[in-house]
Write a protein that holds these residues in place. Sequence first.
Motif, PDB file in Angstrom:
ATOM      1  N   LEU A 191      -0.804  -6.871  12.052  1.00 16.93           N
ATOM      2  CA  LEU A 191      -1.858  -6.134  12.742  1.00 16.93           C
ATOM      3  C   LEU A 191      -2.414  -5.070  11.814  1.00 16.93           C
ATOM      4  O   LEU A 191      -1.672  -4.266  11.260  1.00 16.93           O
ATOM      5  N   ARG A 192      -3.732  -5.064  11.631  1.00 18.74           N
ATOM      6  CA  ARG A 192      -4.397  -4.007  10.862  1.00 18.74           C
ATOM      7  C   ARG A 192      -4.932  -2.989  11.863  1.00 18.74           C
ATOM      8  O   ARG A 192      -5.592  -3.344  12.833  1.00 18.74           O
ATOM      9  N   ILE A 193      -4.630  -1.713  11.577  1.00 19.59           N
ATOM     10  CA  ILE A 193      -5.095  -0.631  12.430  1.00 19.59           C
ATOM     11  C   ILE A 193      -6.089   0.200  11.636  1.00 19.59           C
ATOM     12  O   ILE A 193      -5.765   0.694  10.554  1.00 19.59           O
ATOM     13  N   HIS A 194      -7.297   0.325  12.151  1.00 15.08           N
ATOM     14  CA  HIS A 194      -8.324   1.150  11.519  1.00 15.08           C
ATOM     15  C   HIS A 194      -8.238   2.542  12.150  1.00 15.08           C
ATOM     16  O   HIS A 194      -8.291   2.671  13.374  1.00 15.08           O
ATOM     17  N   GLN A 195      -8.080   3.544  11.302  1.00 10.27           N
ATOM     18  CA  GLN A 195      -7.934   4.907  11.787  1.00 10.27           C
ATOM     19  C   GLN A 195      -9.051   5.804  11.255  1.00 10.27           C
ATOM     20  O   GLN A 195      -9.590   5.549  10.178  1.00 10.27           O
ATOM     21  N   VAL A 196      -9.336   6.840  12.016  1.00 10.56           N
ATOM     22  CA  VAL A 196     -10.269   7.875  11.583  1.00 10.56           C
ATOM     23  C   VAL A 196      -9.565   9.226  11.712  1.00 10.56           C
ATOM     24  O   VAL A 196      -8.728   9.414  12.586  1.00 10.56           O
ATOM     25  N   ARG A 197      -9.910  10.120  10.814  1.00  9.12           N
ATOM     26  CA  ARG A 197      -9.317  11.460  10.839  1.00  9.12           C
ATOM     27  C   ARG A 197     -10.169  12.350  11.738  1.00  9.12           C
ATOM     28  O   ARG A 197     -11.378  12.429  11.585  1.00  9.12           O
ATOM     29  N   ASP A 198      -9.497  12.976  12.698  1.00  7.76           N
ATOM     30  CA  ASP A 198     -10.157  13.921  13.579  1.00  7.76           C
ATOM     31  C   ASP A 198     -10.103  15.294  12.921  1.00  7.76           C
ATOM     32  O   ASP A 198      -9.022  15.854  12.702  1.00  7.76           O
TER      33      ASP A 198
END
Length: 91
Positions: free
Chosen positions: A53-60
């Motif tokens: 599973l690839r998880i795309h994350q963004v920094r808050d």
Amino acid sequence: MLRAILERSLSRRWQFVWQGIRIAAPIRDPVFFDKLATREYWFAQGDVLDVMLRIHQVRDDISDVFINESYEVLTVYGVRHTERQPRLPGH
């Protein structure tokens, strides 16, 4: 009657439960769909797909933490079938 649509699609998202969280992710693995078409893979509710599973994350910026934004299944390694729960007497 309810019929699942199991066609190849880069945009169609499947629903999964991952670590207790409900997520939606497309399956990008063409081999999975080949095996599904030849009935090498079959599954039912409650069965488990072993996947990468690839998880795309963004920094808050405000909280300075990474938030999971989207998911995608890159590879399906196999299907683990769960045991059927026995029926209660009289059902």
